[in-house]
Design a protein around this motif. Structure first.
Motif, PDB file in Angstrom:
ATOM      1  N   ILE A 320       4.817  42.923  34.514  1.00 37.38           N
ATOM      2  CA  ILE A 320       4.579  41.633  34.921  1.00 37.38           C
ATOM      3  C   ILE A 320       4.182  40.902  33.805  1.00 37.38           C
ATOM      4  CG2 ILE A 320       2.269  40.374  36.161  1.00 37.38           C
ATOM      5  CD1 ILE A 320       1.933  42.917  37.589  1.00 37.38           C
ATOM      6  N   GLN A 321       3.572  41.294  32.602  1.00 34.41           N
ATOM      7  CA  GLN A 321       3.413  40.577  31.274  1.00 34.41           C
ATOM      8  C   GLN A 321       4.937  39.935  31.107  1.00 34.41           C
ATOM      9  OE1 GLN A 321       0.806  39.109  29.669  1.00 34.41           O
ATOM     10  NE2 GLN A 321       1.899  38.760  27.976  1.00 34.41           N
ATOM     11  N   ARG A 322       5.831  40.872  30.869  1.00 35.71           N
ATOM     12  CA  ARG A 322       7.191  40.589  30.473  1.00 35.71           C
ATOM     13  C   ARG A 322       7.826  39.451  31.442  1.00 35.71           C
ATOM     14  NH1 ARG A 322       9.435  42.856  26.097  1.00 35.71           N
ATOM     15  NH2 ARG A 322       7.871  44.109  25.112  1.00 35.71           N
ATOM     16  N   ILE A 323       7.529  39.246  32.765  1.00 36.23           N
ATOM     17  CA  ILE A 323       8.017  38.344  33.580  1.00 36.23           C
ATOM     18  C   ILE A 323       7.263  37.301  33.226  1.00 36.23           C
ATOM     19  CG2 ILE A 323       8.142  37.504  35.887  1.00 36.23           C
ATOM     20  CD1 ILE A 323       8.413  40.480  36.943  1.00 36.23           C
ATOM     21  N   TYR A 324       6.191  36.964  33.068  1.00 38.06           N
ATOM     22  CA  TYR A 324       5.304  35.852  32.888  1.00 38.06           C
ATOM     23  C   TYR A 324       5.759  35.313  31.346  1.00 38.06           C
ATOM     24  CZ  TYR A 324       1.541  36.546  36.253  1.00 38.06           C
ATOM     25  OH  TYR A 324       0.880  36.812  37.438  1.00 38.06           O
ATOM     26  N   GLU A 325       5.918  36.241  30.479  1.00 39.97           N
ATOM     27  CA  GLU A 325       6.512  35.741  29.260  1.00 39.97           C
ATOM     28  C   GLU A 325       7.897  35.137  29.134  1.00 39.97           C
ATOM     29  OE1 GLU A 325       6.331  38.750  26.237  1.00 39.97           O
ATOM     30  OE2 GLU A 325       4.428  39.144  26.336  1.00 39.97           O
ATOM     31  N   TYR A 326       8.515  35.613  30.173  1.00 38.21           N
ATOM     32  CA  TYR A 326      10.045  35.142  30.060  1.00 38.21           C
ATOM     33  C   TYR A 326       9.957  33.714  30.933  1.00 38.21           C
ATOM     34  CZ  TYR A 326      14.831  34.077  31.652  1.00 38.21           C
ATOM     35  OH  TYR A 326      16.180  33.842  31.867  1.00 38.21           O
ATOM     36  N   ILE A 327       8.949  33.494  31.758  1.00 39.77           N
ATOM     37  CA  ILE A 327       8.876  32.002  32.234  1.00 39.77           C
ATOM     38  C   ILE A 327       8.448  31.205  31.053  1.00 39.77           C
ATOM     39  CG2 ILE A 327       7.709  30.680  33.912  1.00 39.77           C
ATOM     40  CD1 ILE A 327       9.455  32.716  35.081  1.00 39.77           C
ATOM     41  N   LEU A 328       7.606  31.510  30.301  1.00 41.86           N
ATOM     42  CA  LEU A 328       7.151  30.560  29.237  1.00 41.86           C
ATOM     43  C   LEU A 328       8.588  30.295  28.309  1.00 41.86           C
ATOM     44  CD1 LEU A 328       3.771  32.055  27.960  1.00 41.86           C
ATOM     45  CD2 LEU A 328       4.229  30.000  29.437  1.00 41.86           C
ATOM     46  N   SER A 329       9.268  31.492  28.153  1.00 34.72           N
ATOM     47  CA  SER A 329      10.443  31.319  27.032  1.00 34.72           C
ATOM     48  C   SER A 329      11.338  30.085  27.777  1.00 34.72           C
ATOM     49  CB  SER A 329      11.200  32.670  26.919  1.00 34.72           C
ATOM     50  OG  SER A 329      12.179  32.938  28.385  1.00 34.72           O
ATOM     51  N   MET A 330      11.605  30.171  29.004  1.00 31.02           N
ATOM     52  CA  MET A 330      12.236  29.174  29.731  1.00 31.02           C
ATOM     53  C   MET A 330      11.767  27.535  29.366  1.00 31.02           C
ATOM     54  SD  MET A 330      14.855  30.611  30.870  1.00 31.02           S
ATOM     55  CE  MET A 330      15.899  29.541  31.990  1.00 31.02           C
ATOM     56  N   THR A 331      10.390  27.617  29.262  1.00 28.76           N
ATOM     57  CA  THR A 331       9.877  26.280  28.925  1.00 28.76           C
ATOM     58  C   THR A 331      10.536  25.762  27.764  1.00 28.76           C
ATOM     59  OG1 THR A 331       8.057  26.286  30.339  1.00 28.76           O
ATOM     60  CG2 THR A 331       7.819  25.013  28.445  1.00 28.76           C
ATOM     61  N   PHE A 332      10.235  26.710  26.494  1.00 25.92           N
ATOM     62  CA  PHE A 332      10.620  26.331  25.159  1.00 25.92           C
ATOM     63  C   PHE A 332      12.020  26.216  25.044  1.00 25.92           C
ATOM     64  CE2 PHE A 332       6.384  28.633  24.649  1.00 25.92           C
ATOM     65  CZ  PHE A 332       5.837  27.442  24.349  1.00 25.92           C
ATOM     66  N   LYS A 333      12.856  26.797  26.112  1.00 26.94           N
ATOM     67  CA  LYS A 333      14.347  26.634  25.868  1.00 26.94           C
ATOM     68  C   LYS A 333      14.978  25.232  26.461  1.00 26.94           C
ATOM     69  CE  LYS A 333      15.280  31.482  26.584  1.00 26.94           C
ATOM     70  NZ  LYS A 333      15.302  32.489  27.664  1.00 26.94           N
TER      71      LYS A 333
END
Length: 403
Positions: A320-333
């Motif tokens: 679950i944590q990794r899915i949340y992290e990926y969402i944040l990564s898309m913001t910074f991309k």
């Protein structure tokens, strides 16, 4: 006390500045000292979509302060201040800005019954009494993935060609030698090459724009000498000086290194791995995205994971944590940089200054904008787009090598 914009005629003092997928920004051009030097950010929505609530609007402010700021650093985040906005004001504003909006943005409209919008400092007037040149740069993805979750049929292509270049090829965007990995490289020759392409050879409107004292500069022709003189008196090539300034600032400031590390570390297992986790676990857990405390916890867990170098994804909570992290990564991309520069003197008491051999010195400030939370529901879309991008590049033998 929260200010209010209630009267429809007040909308006539706000002029269209720009917009992204989720927000539209207007700048104040009236005489009220309360609003001078400010921009107003109003939310947009898809037509026929459920409108945003007061809580979801205020969540944007909390997300900026409690999630984005700890990850980026306070110096790079623009403070947001709520303002009450009436239906009458927003209806008039929407009518006024419509002729100035680019056609590709008009599928999303201003939410006219949004009870709250946000004031932000007008970053084109960062130094109100000094001339300023402003670069708005969308640096895009700064890395190539290296995940064991990538399918064997995709791994060579993903490790060879960056996502931006493959996506441009899919969209039939003419290849112009611009690669975002050059921008992020911190190598002077490569950064200069990227800046030269963006400013001189084939300007990309969605990647870079420039203004002087709030007035847009054309990147497809020589700069108006009179406009440039309002920034600095300079007798040599104005376009070359503009290129030199941007290049030097990007090499001097750590912001691109910060963004690259966030993108990479928050997206360690690639969208192929994220999509697999998302599908595998969708029946067993509910992903909470509208609770700010949840996102604060995600940031804390992410930072602890980096400290402990813990890359495990065996447990459900780790997935679950990794899915949340990926969402944040898309913001910074998908964020943008607002880079403001003003002439100054060498020895000015700030670390944010670049000096040239001809004696010219410039103070700068960088803020990161467009950092709203992305929708977790877009994971299947991102996966399908990723597969289309790579498949198209592979089948058509697009063999560009990105370093």
């Amino acid at each position: 006390m929260v200010p209010s914009l209630n009267k429809s005629d007040e909308a006539d003092n706000w002029l269209y500045l720009g917009e992204g997928n989720q927000n539209l920004v207007v700048a104040y051009k009236g005489d009220d000292p309360i609003y001078k030097g400010k921009v107003l950010r109003v939310i947009k929505n898809c037509k026929n979509k459920i409108l945003s609530t007061q809580d979801s609007i205020l969540f944007k402010k909390q997300f900026s302060e409690k999630v984005i700021q700890p990850l980026l650093g306070k110096e790079y985040v623009v403070p947001m201040f709520p303002v009450h906005t009436s239906v009458e004001f927003l209806q008039r504003l929407a009518f006024n800005v419509e002729p100035h909006r680019p056609a590709f943005r008009t599928d999303r409209q201003i939410v006219v019954d949004s009870p709250t919008s946000f004031f932000l400092d007008d970053l084109t007037q960062f130094w109100p009494n000094s001339p300023a040149m402003t670069f708005e740069l969308k640096p895009k993805w700064g890395f190539k993935p290296d995940s064991s979750f990538i399918d064997m049929s995709n791994i060579i292509k993903k490790r060879t060609t960056c996502r931006f270049c493959m996506h441009s090829y899919l969209r039939c965007v003419p290849q112009n030698n611009f690669c975002p990995l050059d921008l992020y490289s911190m190598d002077q020759a490569r950064v200069r090459k990227a800046v030269n392409v963006l400013l001189k050879e084939t300007p990309l409107k969605k990647t870079l724009s420039v203004s002087i004292n709030g007035k847009k500069v054309s990147l497809t022709s020589e700069i108006d000498p009179h406009l440039f003189s309002t920034f600095i008196e300079y007798n040599d090539d104005h376009n070359t000086l503009m290129q030199d300034i941007l290049e030097r600032v990007l090499l001097h400031d750590p912001i691109l290194k910060i963004l690259k590390n966030l993108q990479m570390n928050l997206d360690e297992i690639d969208v192929e791995g994220i999509h697999s986790l998302f599908q595998r676990n969708s029946d067993y857990f509910k992903l909470v995205t509208d609770d700010i405390n949840n996102w604060v916890d995600v940031v804390s867990r992410y930072q602890r994971r980096l400290e402990r170098k813990n890359n495990s994804i065996n447990e459900l909570d780790e997935q679950i944590q990794r899915i949340y992290e990926y969402i944040l990564s898309m913001t910074f991309k998908d964020c943008s940089l607002m880079i403001n520069v003003t002439p100054t003197v060498e020895g000015n008491n700030t670390s944010k200054i670049v000096t040239f051999s001809n004696g010219l010195s410039f103070q700068y400030d960088i803020r990161v904008i467009d950092t709203d939370l992305k929708s977790i529901d877009k994971i299947p879309f991102w996966f399908e787009l990723d597969q289309s991008i790579v498949k198209h590049a592979t089948e058509n033998k697009f063999d560009k090598e990105c370093y």
